[in-house]
Design an enzyme around this catalytic site. Sequence first.
Site, mmCIF file in Angstrom:
data_model
loop_
_atom_site.group_PDB
_atom_site.id
_atom_site.type_symbol
_atom_site.label_atom_id
_atom_site.label_comp_id
_atom_site.label_asym_id
_atom_site.label_seq_id
_atom_site.Cartn_x
_atom_site.Cartn_y
_atom_site.Cartn_z
ATOM 1 N N LYS A 1 0.828 -1.214 0.000
ATOM 2 C CA LYS A 1 0.000 0.000 0.000
ATOM 3 C C LYS A 1 0.861 1.261 0.000
ATOM 4 C CE LYS A 1 -2.391 -0.874 3.714
ATOM 5 N NZ LYS A 1 -1.838 -2.215 4.015
ATOM 6 N N THR A 2 1.796 1.316 0.946
ATOM 7 C CA THR A 2 2.661 2.499 1.022
ATOM 8 C C THR A 2 3.495 2.631 -0.245
ATOM 9 O OG1 THR A 2 2.765 2.344 3.439
ATOM 10 C CG2 THR A 2 4.470 3.648 2.356
ATOM 11 N N GLU B 1 2.690 6.521 9.731
ATOM 12 C CA GLU B 1 3.285 5.234 10.070
ATOM 13 C C GLU B 1 4.814 5.289 10.038
ATOM 14 O OE1 GLU B 1 2.455 0.559 9.106
ATOM 15 O OE2 GLU B 1 2.457 1.935 7.409
ATOM 16 N N ARG C 1 12.949 5.215 1.202
ATOM 17 C CA ARG C 1 12.088 4.527 0.234
ATOM 18 C C ARG C 1 12.025 5.321 -1.076
ATOM 19 N NH1 ARG C 1 8.130 0.995 2.767
ATOM 20 N NH2 ARG C 1 7.026 0.987 0.779
#
Length: 260
Positions: free
Chosen positions: A32-33, A56, A65
């Site tokens: 999802k992220t 989160e 990321r």
Amino acid sequence: GIPTGLNKLDKVLGGFHRSDLIIVGARPAMGKTAFAISSAINASKKDFKVGFISSEMGIVQLGMRVTSLISSISASAMRDGDFIEEDWPRLTAGTKRISELPFYIYDKPACKVSDIAIQAKAWKANEGLDILYVDYLTRLKPESSSENKTIAIGNIATDLKTLARTLDIPVVCLAQVSRQVDQRQDKRPNMGDLRDSGVIEQEADQVLMLYRDCAYNDNEVDSDDAEVNIVKNRHGAVLGLDMRFKPETMEWCDKDNYEY
């Protein structure tokens, strides 16, 4: 609309539209992220101004990321600092490219929608804001601690839709789906699997469900196979789309454009 960079998805949806609330649901570890980061970076590369609310992950984790995705250095190498010689120029070029992108991060843990609204309005007034990503729904705190969880989640969804209307931008919010999905033979989630509230279904203009078969059948399928299933779409078709997920850089991309 604001493009996701996934050509199949953009063709069906026409991008993400102003004042829409888009819910992206999946079980944990489905990416999802990664989907949100991929879509957000693709939009910012086309000079759309992107806000990213990360309740989160902290800004350092999220930054790694993003750097992994842009520089094509594996996420594990980024995390461990395990670089080979060829990675250094890519890292330098990648970080320079990130600094030039209109991509803004707010990483307050367990924030409320009112906190998000204040930050989004500040971005809108100062830098401009074309789209807002929220990671993720059930990590947000209710405005009132006296509400039960189902009512609180419903109110959060309503407030996010109101924010999308107020700022006239798409708001893309990630959401967990119920673990009951894991008990079914077909483990692709649907709208009824969204956790805690049917209000989410009502408020959302579009609901996308992510699915990767390798999460359940690790030895039997290609780990790169992925799906984006459009289960609600006020503007058009409801259908499933085959995609690819690059586990090394945690990037979502079109199946046809996938390169090893």
